[in-house]
Design a protein around this motif. Structure first.
Motif, PDB file in Angstrom:
ATOM      1  N   THR A 131       9.949  34.919  -6.386  1.00  0.00           N
ATOM      2  CA  THR A 131      10.633  35.844  -7.501  1.00  0.00           C
ATOM      3  C   THR A 131      11.470  34.837  -8.110  1.00  0.00           C
ATOM      4  N   LEU A 132      11.252  35.080  -9.709  1.00  0.00           N
ATOM      5  CA  LEU A 132      11.938  34.364 -10.607  1.00  0.00           C
ATOM      6  C   LEU A 132      13.477  34.713 -10.785  1.00  0.00           C
ATOM      7  N   MET A 158      10.259  32.797 -19.928  1.00  0.00           N
ATOM      8  CA  MET A 158      10.147  32.286 -18.266  1.00  0.00           C
ATOM      9  C   MET A 158       8.880  32.655 -18.056  1.00  0.00           C
ATOM     10  N   LEU A 159       8.405  33.788 -17.918  1.00  0.00           N
ATOM     11  CA  LEU A 159       7.105  34.222 -17.447  1.00  0.00           C
ATOM     12  C   LEU A 159       5.874  33.374 -18.102  1.00  0.00           C
ATOM     13  N   GLU A 182       8.716  44.115  -5.223  1.00  0.00           N
ATOM     14  CA  GLU A 182       9.646  42.910  -4.880  1.00  0.00           C
ATOM     15  C   GLU A 182       9.494  41.470  -5.460  1.00  0.00           C
ATOM     16  N   TYR A 183       8.412  40.960  -5.478  1.00  0.00           N
ATOM     17  CA  TYR A 183       8.097  39.677  -5.888  1.00  0.00           C
ATOM     18  C   TYR A 183       7.422  39.650  -7.160  1.00  0.00           C
ATOM     19  N   PRO A 190       9.856  25.717 -13.415  1.00  0.00           N
ATOM     20  CA  PRO A 190      11.281  26.367 -13.810  1.00  0.00           C
ATOM     21  C   PRO A 190      11.309  27.753 -13.192  1.00  0.00           C
ATOM     22  N   GLY A 191      12.327  28.038 -12.992  1.00  0.00           N
ATOM     23  CA  GLY A 191      12.917  29.488 -12.795  1.00  0.00           C
ATOM     24  C   GLY A 191      12.661  30.052 -11.408  1.00  0.00           C
ATOM     25  N   ILE A 192      12.574  29.468 -10.448  1.00  0.00           N
ATOM     26  CA  ILE A 192      12.172  30.251  -9.081  1.00  0.00           C
ATOM     27  C   ILE A 192      13.592  30.449  -8.550  1.00  0.00           C
ATOM     28  N   ARG A 193      13.759  31.646  -8.042  1.00  0.00           N
ATOM     29  CA  ARG A 193      14.868  32.074  -7.652  1.00  0.00           C
ATOM     30  C   ARG A 193      14.513  31.948  -5.657  1.00  0.00           C
ATOM     31  N   HIS A 194      13.649  32.850  -5.380  1.00  0.00           N
ATOM     32  CA  HIS A 194      13.420  32.780  -4.032  1.00  0.00           C
ATOM     33  C   HIS A 194      11.786  32.744  -3.812  1.00  0.00           C
TER      34      HIS A 194
END
Length: 153
Positions: free
Chosen positions: A73-74, A81-82, A104-105, A131-135
């Motif tokens: 998840t970003l 970002m994508l 969800e992901y 860049p940008g990974i949250r989970h």
């Protein structure tokens, strides 16, 4: 796009089984003479039905016998970002497949690694530097039940 007839589908099935099949053997297998067979293959290549030919490599022999499926998840979902994440992900040689998802992901990633130590190294030195990974959530594959590189025509 032109429809495929039964002979085209036979050609595709034979090439799917063995992409190195000679035109003579292919023609024989599908019941054509060599020139019409070659013309059909060439036409399907030009139309993009046949995207290319490749060698299948042994992960075991390359020292990367394990597969991990990673869901990511970003923290943001804007186009920039994508785009940046997708480009960076495509550069990682361990990544075999990567999909942008709904749900969800944001991404589903298939990665080849050498055990848990290789996976930890991939996470710490490569994936988590993107860049940008949250989970993320990971699952080790125990056994492959089916592996196909294209659909059956």
């Amino acid at each position: 796009m032109e429809q495929l007839d039964d002979i085209d589908r036979k050609i595709l099935r034979e090439l799917r089984r063995d992409g190195r099949l000679s035109n003579t053997k292919l023609a024989e297998a599908v019941g054509l003479s060599t020139t019409p067979c070659w013309n059909r293959v060439r036409a399907m290549e030009e139309r993009g039905v046949i995207e290319g030919y490749t060698a299948l490599l042994s992960q075991q022999a390359l020292g990367l016998p394990d597969i991990v499926i990673i869901e990511v998840t970003l923290d943001r979902h804007d186009d920039d970002m994508l785009h940046k994440f997708g480009l960076a992900l495509a550069e990682l040689p361990e990544v075999m497949e990567a999909y942008l998802l709904t749900g969800e992901y944001d991404y589903l990633i298939k990665v080849a690694v050498a055990g848990t130590a290789g996976y930890e190294e991939f996470l710490r030195r490569k994936l988590y530097k993107l860049p940008g990974i949250r989970h993320s959530r990971s699952t080790f594959v125990l056994r492959c039940l089916k592996r196909a590189h294209s659909v059956e025509p």
